[in-house]
Every structure is written in C-alpha cells, then in structure tokens.
Design an enzyme around this catalytic site. Structure first.
Site, PDB file in Angstrom:
ATOM      1  N   HIS A 111     -25.647  -5.186  17.770  1.00  0.00           N
ATOM      2  CA  HIS A 111     -27.034  -5.452  17.365  1.00  0.00           C
ATOM      3  C   HIS A 111     -27.622  -4.216  16.679  1.00  0.00           C
ATOM      4  CE1 HIS A 111     -31.051  -7.488  18.333  1.00  0.00           C
ATOM      5  NE2 HIS A 111     -31.418  -6.305  17.914  1.00  0.00           N
ATOM      6  N   GLY A 169     -38.585  -3.289  11.176  1.00  0.00           N
ATOM      7  CA  GLY A 169     -39.966  -2.845  11.345  1.00  0.00           C
ATOM      8  C   GLY A 169     -40.970  -3.479  10.428  1.00  0.00           C
ATOM      9  N   GLY A 170     -42.009  -2.722  10.154  1.00  0.00           N
ATOM     10  CA  GLY A 170     -43.118  -3.236   9.375  1.00  0.00           C
ATOM     11  C   GLY A 170     -44.292  -3.662  10.239  1.00  0.00           C
ATOM     12  N   THR A 183     -38.029  -8.658  13.110  1.00  0.00           N
ATOM     13  CA  THR A 183     -39.389  -9.198  13.018  1.00  0.00           C
ATOM     14  C   THR A 183     -39.702  -9.665  11.608  1.00  0.00           C
ATOM     15  OG1 THR A 183     -39.863  -7.142  14.191  1.00  0.00           O
ATOM     16  CG2 THR A 183     -41.686  -8.680  13.914  1.00  0.00           C
ATOM     17  N   ARG A 230     -44.483 -11.557  19.062  1.00  0.00           N
ATOM     18  CA  ARG A 230     -44.065 -11.575  17.653  1.00  0.00           C
ATOM     19  C   ARG A 230     -43.116 -12.731  17.353  1.00  0.00           C
ATOM     20  NH1 ARG A 230     -41.644  -5.740  18.150  1.00  0.00           N
ATOM     21  NH2 ARG A 230     -41.401  -6.629  20.231  1.00  0.00           N
ATOM     22  N   HIS A 272     -33.452 -11.872  21.282  1.00  0.00           N
ATOM     23  CA  HIS A 272     -34.376 -10.774  21.564  1.00  0.00           C
ATOM     24  C   HIS A 272     -35.315 -11.243  22.666  1.00  0.00           C
ATOM     25  CE1 HIS A 272     -37.838  -8.004  20.532  1.00  0.00           C
ATOM     26  NE2 HIS A 272     -38.488  -9.054  20.982  1.00  0.00           N
ATOM     27  N   HIS A 317     -32.059  -6.429  25.054  1.00  0.00           N
ATOM     28  CA  HIS A 317     -33.237  -5.737  25.599  1.00  0.00           C
ATOM     29  C   HIS A 317     -33.401  -6.075  27.083  1.00  0.00           C
ATOM     30  CE1 HIS A 317     -33.727  -5.340  21.356  1.00  0.00           C
ATOM     31  NE2 HIS A 317     -34.487  -6.391  21.154  1.00  0.00           N
ATOM     32  N   ARG A 319     -35.900  -4.018  29.498  1.00  0.00           N
ATOM     33  CA  ARG A 319     -37.187  -3.611  28.941  1.00  0.00           C
ATOM     34  C   ARG A 319     -38.346  -3.681  29.928  1.00  0.00           C
ATOM     35  NH1 ARG A 319     -38.314  -6.470  23.840  1.00  0.00           N
ATOM     36  NH2 ARG A 319     -39.944  -4.926  23.783  1.00  0.00           N
ATOM     37  N   ASP A 336     -29.556  -1.212  18.669  1.00  0.00           N
ATOM     38  CA  ASP A 336     -30.823  -1.605  18.029  1.00  0.00           C
ATOM     39  C   ASP A 336     -31.177  -0.581  16.936  1.00  0.00           C
ATOM     40  OD1 ASP A 336     -32.889  -3.385  17.619  1.00  0.00           O
ATOM     41  OD2 ASP A 336     -34.087  -2.742  19.329  1.00  0.00           O
TER      42      ASP A 336
HETATM   43 ZN    ZN Z   1     -35.058  -7.054  19.228  1.00  0.00          ZN
END
Ligand code: ZN
Length: 393
Positions: A64, A71-72, A102, A166, A198, A227, A230, A288
C-alpha cells in the site's frame, strides 16, 4: 573464460527464507534464484558477493503506497509528491503496490499505471489497485472486472475508504457489490482480486468487513484492511478479524493508538496483536508512502500535515527484531512472505530455488542494508547505490 553479468554467487550467507536455513551459497542466474546449497563450486564467470557477517532475507513487499503522491486535504498546495525508486530500494522494498487515495479527481489511474510501468523499468516489481477512496469506483476500462482481467498491473481494488469522514459513505450493498466484482475479476485473471480497505476512525469500524464475511460467500482472504492500529476501537476489531482468519495490515508511517491515550510505534502495536493471540501469518505492514498524514482537531479542522515515508517500513522491520524480540524469520514473514501470500504473488516472499531473485543482504547485528538484488539485478552493493540513474542514457 567468459564474463557474465547474469551469474552471481552470494557466498556463505546466513539465509532466512523466512525459515533459518543456515550458512549457504546462493546462485542467482539472470532474475532467478537458481541454487541454494552448503558450498557451491564456481568460477570467475560469476560475480562474487561475500556473505561474511551478513544475513539474506527476501526483498520486502509494500502492499500500500501512494506512488504517484496523495493528499490534497486542505488544498492543492498540500498534494504530496511522487515516490522515487531509490527511496523504495533504500527501504529494502523490491515489490510495491500503488494506489490512489482521497483524491481521485486530480490524480488518475492512468497516471498510476504509467508510474508502475516506470518503476518496473527501474528494476522494481510493481502492481496497482484500481479505484480510489470512493464507491462507485474509478476504473480505467469502465468496469472493475475488466480492469483486473485486461490490465496486467491491476491486482485488486482500493484503497476503499470505510468508516471515514472522507469516504463516499457507501452502503453495505455497494461495498458488497464492488467486493464481489474484485473477486470475479481476480478469479478470471488468476490474480488475488484483493479488496484493500482504508479504515478511518469513524463510528462503523470493521462493520462492513464483518458483515461481508458473515453474510456473503466472499472468503475472508479477499480483504486486506489497513490502518489497523489507528485507534483503540479499530485495533480491537482488527484483532478479532485476524482471530477469525483474516489478514490485517498495519501502517508504518503513522503513530498507532492501540488504547486510549497511548501513542506508539507500529512495531509495538504488532507485538500487542501477537500477544493477544493473532498469528504472525495474519499480519502485514505497509508504508502508506507519500500519503498525506493530515491531523484534524475535534471539529474536523485541519491542524497539521506530513508526508508518509517508505523508510518507516524498513525501520519497523528492525524494531520488531531489535526492540520487540521477534525472531528474524517472524519479522520477514510480516514484511515479505505474508504480503506475497495474501496478494498471491507467485515466486515472491521467500528465498528458494526457482523464485525471483529479490534478496536483501543485511548486517547480522545492526540489520542495516549491505546489498540489495531486485529481479537478479544488483541495486545496492556494500551500502552503495549502484543502480544507474533513469535519466543517464
Ligand atoms: Zn488510507
């Protein structure tokens, strides 16, 4: 006597295949591991690599990574940059799977495909997931199944965001549908058809994954949730998912929060999962890399921003052994053998005769990289990066 750059001998190196094989000679012929034996006769047509005080492990597999940047969140200026092949090799990684994230608007699958081709040319083995965070999925051909069947690089879908502000807030039926299409595409093309998920810190956690496993006929091996460390809630649910037979992936480039108020490293959270009864065979780590690591306050306002680094994957491997006392072979499974298995990558993830010659030579004590071979090609030799720059013709 003829000279050949296609024959190499790694002399007297301690091999963790991941099993400990003892001190061996390894012959690399072109891109394959040709022989492994106690003492192999060779002549000066071989390139000789002395394995004294070194261990050999299979090249790492990163399942991954945002190889074209991610990003962004927060605006265009926070889009992250593309990865460089030297950073990948310097992390001991020889196989990498690219994904969007994203942003499926200013990033494209076509660009991701081109990047996998470029990195392949530079000596890596590369694949990609089709889609982005959102359902309906972005595809290249218009259909998930077609992408898997017709595009060599596509081995699954993802990263699909669930339980995240998101995400596209998909319904369970939407999630189930895309998962079944990934499975069908995988079956028709002889690939894993993996669904890379995700997990955000939202309220639903593993809900859709557990429902898919309990209520559909899709096998648990179709899913690779990432993740997993997390938040305390996600961590506990990931442990339960692994105890049911699923494979869970932990992200090396971010802090882990396995319990309330505890911020820790990925190696520590993996040790916790093992202590809770999770088999080492059901754990993977991915970097990541190049992902944006936004930090939000309690009102959802962006408060900070970092870029994920692939080197964290290598550091996590070292930490598992040097700080968490895992055996070398156990850590090798987590970063190489297990990802090869869940992604059904043939002739990868193990040092054995007939496999692709992806071999990492590490200092026996410090575990720092001495040399790296990718598809039989020498990339790093005695700590020196010798791969020619892509732009030097
Ligand atoms: Zn992710």
């Amino acid at each position: 006597m003829y000279e050949s750059k296609f024959l190499k001998i790694l002399k007297g190196v301690e091999v963790f295949s991941p099993e400990y094989l003892g001190k061996k000679d390894i012959i690399i012929a072109a891109d394959k591991i040709a022989f492994i034996d106690d003492k192999i006769n060779y002549n000066n047509s071989y390139e000789l690599y002395d394995g004294e005080n070194l261990i050999a492990v299979p090249g790492f597999i990163d399942s991954h990574a945002h190889i074209t940047g991610g990003g962004g969140e927060g605006g265009f200026h926070l889009r992250t940059y593309e990865i460089d092949s030297s950073d990948i090799f310097n992390a001991g990684v020889t196989t990498i799977i690219g994904c969007l994230g994203t942003d499926g608007i200013t990033r494209s699958l076509e660009n991701l495909y081109a990047k996998t081709k470029s990195l392949e040319w530079e000596g890596l083995t590369t694949f990609m997931y089709t889609g982005s965070y959102h359902i309906p999925l972005l595809t290249i051909t218009g259909e998930i199944v077609k992408d898997l069947v017709l595009i060599d690089k596509v081995i699954g879908i993802g990263e699909i965001a669930i339980s995240d502000h998101r995400s596209s807030q998909p319904t369970f039926n939407e999630f189930k549908r895309v998962s079944s299409e990934a499975r069908l595409g995988g079956i028709l093309s002889g690939k894993a058809g993996i669904v890379n998920i995700h997990l955000g810190s939202g309220k639903d956690g593993f809900l859709f994954l557990n429902k898919a496993v309990d209520e559909t006929d899709i096998p648990i091996s179709q899913f690779l949730p990432t993740h997993s460390g997390r938040s305390p809630e996600i961590f506990n649910q990931a442990v339960d998912f692994a105890l049911k037979g699923g494979t869970i992936d932990f992200t090396s480039s971010t802090n882990q929060f396995p319990e309330k108020g505890l911020k820790t490293k990925v190696s520590k959270v993996i040790k916790r999962a093992i202590d809770k009864g999770v088999s080492i065979n059901n754990i993977t780590i991915s970097s990541d890399a190049q992902g944006s690591l936004p930090e939000f306050d309690s009102e959802g306002k962006l408060t900070g921003y970092k870029v994920g680094s692939i080197k964290t994957l290598f550091n996590a491997f070292k930490d598992l052994i040097l700080e968490e006392n895992l055996k070398i072979g156990e850590a090798v499974r987590i970063v190489s053998t297990n990802p090869a298995k869940i992604l059904t990558l043939k002739n990868k993830g193990e040092i054995k005769e007939g496999n692709i010659a992806d071999i990492l030579l590490l200092d026996k004590n410090s575990l720092e990289i001495d040399s790296l071979f990718s598809k039989g090609e020498t990339i790093i030799n005695k700590g020196e990066f010798i791969k020619e720059n892509i732009y030097s013709f």
